[in-house]
Design a protein around this motif. Structure first.
Motif, PDB file in Angstrom:
ATOM      1  N   SER A   1      61.499  52.873  42.466  1.00  0.00           N
ATOM      2  CA  SER A   1      60.307  52.054  42.643  1.00  0.00           C
ATOM      3  C   SER A   1      59.068  52.906  42.362  1.00  0.00           C
ATOM      4  O   SER A   1      59.016  54.071  42.748  1.00  0.00           O
ATOM      5  N   ARG A   2      58.101  52.302  41.706  1.00  0.00           N
ATOM      6  CA  ARG A   2      56.814  52.964  41.461  1.00  0.00           C
ATOM      7  C   ARG A   2      55.775  52.305  42.360  1.00  0.00           C
ATOM      8  O   ARG A   2      55.965  51.187  42.830  1.00  0.00           O
ATOM      9  N   ASP A   3      54.684  52.997  42.620  1.00  0.00           N
ATOM     10  CA  ASP A   3      53.626  52.481  43.501  1.00  0.00           C
ATOM     11  C   ASP A   3      54.186  52.099  44.871  1.00  0.00           C
ATOM     12  O   ASP A   3      53.823  51.079  45.448  1.00  0.00           O
ATOM     13  N   TYR A   4      55.079  52.928  45.398  1.00  0.00           N
ATOM     14  CA  TYR A   4      55.687  52.712  46.708  1.00  0.00           C
ATOM     15  C   TYR A   4      54.757  53.257  47.783  1.00  0.00           C
ATOM     16  O   TYR A   4      54.337  54.415  47.710  1.00  0.00           O
ATOM     17  N   ASP A   5      54.431  52.450  48.775  1.00  0.00           N
ATOM     18  CA  ASP A   5      53.503  52.866  49.839  1.00  0.00           C
ATOM     19  C   ASP A   5      54.282  53.419  51.026  1.00  0.00           C
ATOM     20  O   ASP A   5      54.923  52.678  51.760  1.00  0.00           O
ATOM     21  N   ASN A   6      54.236  54.738  51.206  1.00  0.00           N
ATOM     22  CA  ASN A   6      54.947  55.366  52.329  1.00  0.00           C
ATOM     23  C   ASN A   6      54.013  55.698  53.491  1.00  0.00           C
ATOM     24  O   ASN A   6      54.402  56.406  54.416  1.00  0.00           O
ATOM     25  N   SER A   7      52.806  55.172  53.483  1.00  0.00           N
ATOM     26  CA  SER A   7      51.820  55.552  54.510  1.00  0.00           C
ATOM     27  C   SER A   7      52.304  55.233  55.927  1.00  0.00           C
ATOM     28  O   SER A   7      51.958  55.949  56.867  1.00  0.00           O
ATOM     29  N   GLY A   8      53.118  54.211  56.110  1.00  0.00           N
ATOM     30  CA  GLY A   8      53.652  53.888  57.429  1.00  0.00           C
ATOM     31  C   GLY A   8      54.747  54.830  57.884  1.00  0.00           C
ATOM     32  O   GLY A   8      55.150  54.813  59.045  1.00  0.00           O
ATOM     33  N   MET A   9      55.249  55.669  56.966  1.00  0.00           N
ATOM     34  CA  MET A   9      56.336  56.605  57.273  1.00  0.00           C
ATOM     35  C   MET A   9      55.829  57.999  57.609  1.00  0.00           C
ATOM     36  O   MET A   9      56.585  58.816  58.112  1.00  0.00           O
ATOM     37  N   ILE A  10      54.580  58.272  57.306  1.00  0.00           N
ATOM     38  CA  ILE A  10      53.997  59.578  57.580  1.00  0.00           C
ATOM     39  C   ILE A  10      53.520  59.560  59.020  1.00  0.00           C
ATOM     40  O   ILE A  10      52.587  58.854  59.384  1.00  0.00           O
ATOM     41  N   ASN A  11      54.184  60.368  59.880  1.00  0.00           N
ATOM     42  CA  ASN A  11      53.977  60.267  61.330  1.00  0.00           C
ATOM     43  C   ASN A  11      52.717  60.939  61.854  1.00  0.00           C
ATOM     44  O   ASN A  11      52.268  60.625  62.930  1.00  0.00           O
ATOM     45  N   PHE A  12      52.219  61.886  61.115  1.00  0.00           N
ATOM     46  CA  PHE A  12      51.075  62.651  61.607  1.00  0.00           C
ATOM     47  C   PHE A  12      50.265  63.070  60.407  1.00  0.00           C
ATOM     48  O   PHE A  12      50.818  63.449  59.388  1.00  0.00           O
ATOM     49  N   THR A  13      48.965  62.992  60.514  1.00  0.00           N
ATOM     50  CA  THR A  13      48.136  63.479  59.400  1.00  0.00           C
ATOM     51  C   THR A  13      47.107  64.459  59.924  1.00  0.00           C
ATOM     52  O   THR A  13      46.544  64.277  61.008  1.00  0.00           O
ATOM     53  N   ALA A  14      46.923  65.513  59.174  1.00  0.00           N
ATOM     54  CA  ALA A  14      45.897  66.499  59.486  1.00  0.00           C
ATOM     55  C   ALA A  14      44.691  66.174  58.613  1.00  0.00           C
ATOM     56  O   ALA A  14      44.810  66.118  57.399  1.00  0.00           O
ATOM     57  N   ASP A  15      43.594  65.917  59.226  1.00  0.00           N
ATOM     58  CA  ASP A  15      42.383  65.568  58.460  1.00  0.00           C
ATOM     59  C   ASP A  15      41.505  66.766  58.233  1.00  0.00           C
ATOM     60  O   ASP A  15      41.447  67.686  58.944  1.00  0.00           O
TER      61      ASP A  15
ATOM     62  N   PHE B   1      55.508  68.127  59.103  1.00  0.00           N
ATOM     63  CA  PHE B   1      56.199  67.748  60.322  1.00  0.00           C
ATOM     64  C   PHE B   1      57.700  67.734  60.074  1.00  0.00           C
ATOM     65  O   PHE B   1      58.178  66.990  59.207  1.00  0.00           O
ATOM     66  N   VAL B   2      58.445  68.564  60.804  1.00  0.00           N
ATOM     67  CA  VAL B   2      59.905  68.545  60.735  1.00  0.00           C
ATOM     68  C   VAL B   2      60.371  67.586  61.816  1.00  0.00           C
ATOM     69  O   VAL B   2      60.335  67.902  63.002  1.00  0.00           O
ATOM     70  N   MET B   3      60.779  66.398  61.378  1.00  0.00           N
ATOM     71  CA  MET B   3      61.078  65.292  62.290  1.00  0.00           C
ATOM     72  C   MET B   3      62.262  65.591  63.208  1.00  0.00           C
ATOM     73  O   MET B   3      62.152  65.467  64.412  1.00  0.00           O
TER      74      MET B   3
END
Length: 122
Positions: free
Chosen positions: A108-122, A19-21
């Motif tokens: 930082s290690r073990d940084y959770d970016n899951s809230g920053m990923i706007n769209f996921t293809a399953d 995704f190009v934001m």
């Protein structure tokens, strides 16, 4: 008048969910980018021209790339990496890290970016 400028090499490879934001000033060379990656404005991803490095980055899955980031050379960016705005990165980054600065370094290690990923293809 607003004109978007995005240049993507015909040899670039993207996984689903890329995704190009903000579509302005994005330059992408013949790189490999995994699934569910977010790319912001004024990002450059491609070859490093110094010291004859003709390689290009390989970027994993679920990577968030902030505005103004520059990612160059034959480097590996692990899954779940977050690249902060303005980072200049020319070294490998292990999975799950937050990198920042010029030169880019792990902050930082073990940084959770899951809230920053706007769209996921399953």
């Amino acid at each position: 008048t607003h004109i978007d400028h995005v240049e993507i090499s015909h040899r670039a490879s993207f996984g689903p969910g890329t995704f190009v934001m903000h579509r302005h000033g994005v330059m992408i060379g013949p790189v490999v980018i995994g699934t569910n990656c977010v790319i912001h404005q004024n990002v450059t991803i491609g070859q490093r021209v110094a010291v004859g490095d003709q390689g290009v980055p390989r970027i994993g899955d679920n990577v968030w790339i902030g505005p103004g980031a520059v990612i160059t050379g034959a480097i590996e960016i692990g899954d779940g990496v977050t690249i902060s705005a303005g980072t200049v990165l020319s070294k490998d980054v292990p999975k799950g890290c937050l990198v920042a600065g010029n030169p880019g370094r792990v902050v930082s290690r073990d940084y959770d970016n899951s809230g920053m990923i706007n769209f996921t293809a399953d």
